[in-house]
Design a protein around this motif. Sequence first.
Motif, mmCIF file in Angstrom:
data_model
loop_
_atom_site.group_PDB
_atom_site.id
_atom_site.type_symbol
_atom_site.label_atom_id
_atom_site.label_comp_id
_atom_site.label_asym_id
_atom_site.label_seq_id
_atom_site.Cartn_x
_atom_site.Cartn_y
_atom_site.Cartn_z
ATOM 1 N N THR A 104 26.138 -31.858 39.084
ATOM 2 C CA THR A 104 25.372 -33.272 38.413
ATOM 3 C C THR A 104 24.503 -32.753 37.301
ATOM 4 O O THR A 104 24.484 -33.573 36.247
ATOM 5 N N ARG B 178 24.864 -33.864 32.996
ATOM 6 C CA ARG B 178 23.657 -34.541 32.414
ATOM 7 C C ARG B 178 23.096 -33.412 31.422
ATOM 8 O O ARG B 178 22.244 -33.600 30.733
ATOM 9 N N GLU C 107 21.739 -30.668 31.806
ATOM 10 C CA GLU C 107 20.392 -30.133 32.030
ATOM 11 C C GLU C 107 20.513 -28.681 31.986
ATOM 12 O O GLU C 107 21.572 -27.944 32.194
#
Length: 545
Positions: free
Chosen positions: A449, A453, A455
Amino acid sequence: MIMNSGNAIVNPSHAPATSSDETAYWKSGLGSHTLLGFETRYGEAQRMAAEAKAKRKTSGKCCKVADPDSDAARFRREAIELRLTVRDRLENGFVLPFDRDIAGRWRRAFAEEGLRSENDPILKLFVTLVPKGGRARASNDKATLDVQSRSKLLTLDYAYIELNKEFLGAIRIDCDGVFAAPGHLLLGLEELVRDGKIPCLPHIIVGDLLDDGTYHRPHFIFLLPPRTAVWKSNNKRCRRDIVRLFLGVSSGLTKALLPLGADPAAPATTMRMKNPLSPLWHTMTPNRHDMPTLSDYADWVDTRSSREALVRQAAAVQSGMGLKASNVTFNTLRERGTALLIEWHFTPDTRMRGSKAALADHLHVALEDYARTMELDDTRVSYVIAKVADRLAMEFDPAKLQGGKNRQRLLHVVEGMTNVRDRQRAGAEFSQGVRRERSLEKLVAAYATMLERSETLSPERLASRAGVSRSTAYRHFSACQQICANRCIDKKVGITPCNNNPEQVQGETANSESPHGSVDLESPSKKSAVDGFPLQRKTKTATSV
């Protein structure tokens, strides 16, 4: 001469003249005294009854026809019909006049003369364990037993019977086996006796003999000696240890008979069984001499076996999958079955309104559909499904649906270990492995995830996102990097591939940063963090037990 009539003392020579309908009383020595004699209470009752009878005759009430719709008339007719039916059964035997569906299959018309218990002492002893007429429950369907007749003789013709549940005088073992002939079953039982698995042959064997000669799903009935039945009651004087011994002996006999298909899911104290006196079944009494007591049985069989363990072992034996594969499948199906019961109970679902046998059938169908979705189409899995469905339906209790323990879950891990310390160590190691795999699943999901994204990744952020400790995140960080970098996401987690750009360098994020943040993977001090994991690893399958 003085005569004593029992009701009064009368002197006939001095009795005054009376009419024929009047009673004279006289006592010797009274002379002209007004006292005529003495009358007892019994004599008074007789006199009053005679007067009432004479009055009925004169009034003509004795000729009045009784009401045919009254309860007395109905009871009289039923009693007469019952006597005639019993007489016809004794004289002409049992007759099935036409083909019909009885006890789960279509049966042809037939007749059987006499009674099966006439010349068989074992069956006569079995008859004494059945409650008296009017209290004995029987049926041609084992799921719905009820009082069928006030005659015990007629009740014993039904396919299923229930013995006395307060005084347990027989041990019934259900069998799921199908045998080529009744003789083949006897050979298998004799082999168990020779090997010392059971102390003696069953006293009664009752099963379904088909037209092709095969013998289906028999019941093994071990009788206790007369006057040694186990008292099972809520009375405080009832000895619970004797009842537990009875249950232990039943479990031990079931364990010994597992190779022949014994079914441990059947409850031991319901006393419902196939009726060996019914002409609908094939009955054998191979043991008429040896009748061990409950203590004798306890010396031969293992009384410490739990029902849960026996159900899992029976699933392994009947499916032929082996204990480990069968037990893992059993755990998965049991969890799904428990979830279905919770859903059906709190919905509520119409499938919860029937009997436990019907509930087991509904569970079987639902678990078969679930097994197909999990790609468990192996025909052997159906045996495991049957055991799981029967066990969950029989032990169903709405108060225990949530928070219950799944006992014997690690049977395939601790099988054969007798030392408690070894069993605890093996269970702890297995549980630790399961927790490690679940933590890795959470970390992989959170890592993917965060990659999607774009990150910045670090063990601290990954631990916070996955909800695990930092030490766990540091320990599995390299594994998460390798799994996602090689697009080898666990199918069970259900994560999409994290690298959609084939030209992107493995080990870098979409903004050209390292998965470790700004860490240089070529640094020797950091490169050792991924050592030990193959760079071309293509599969990672996490097993959940």
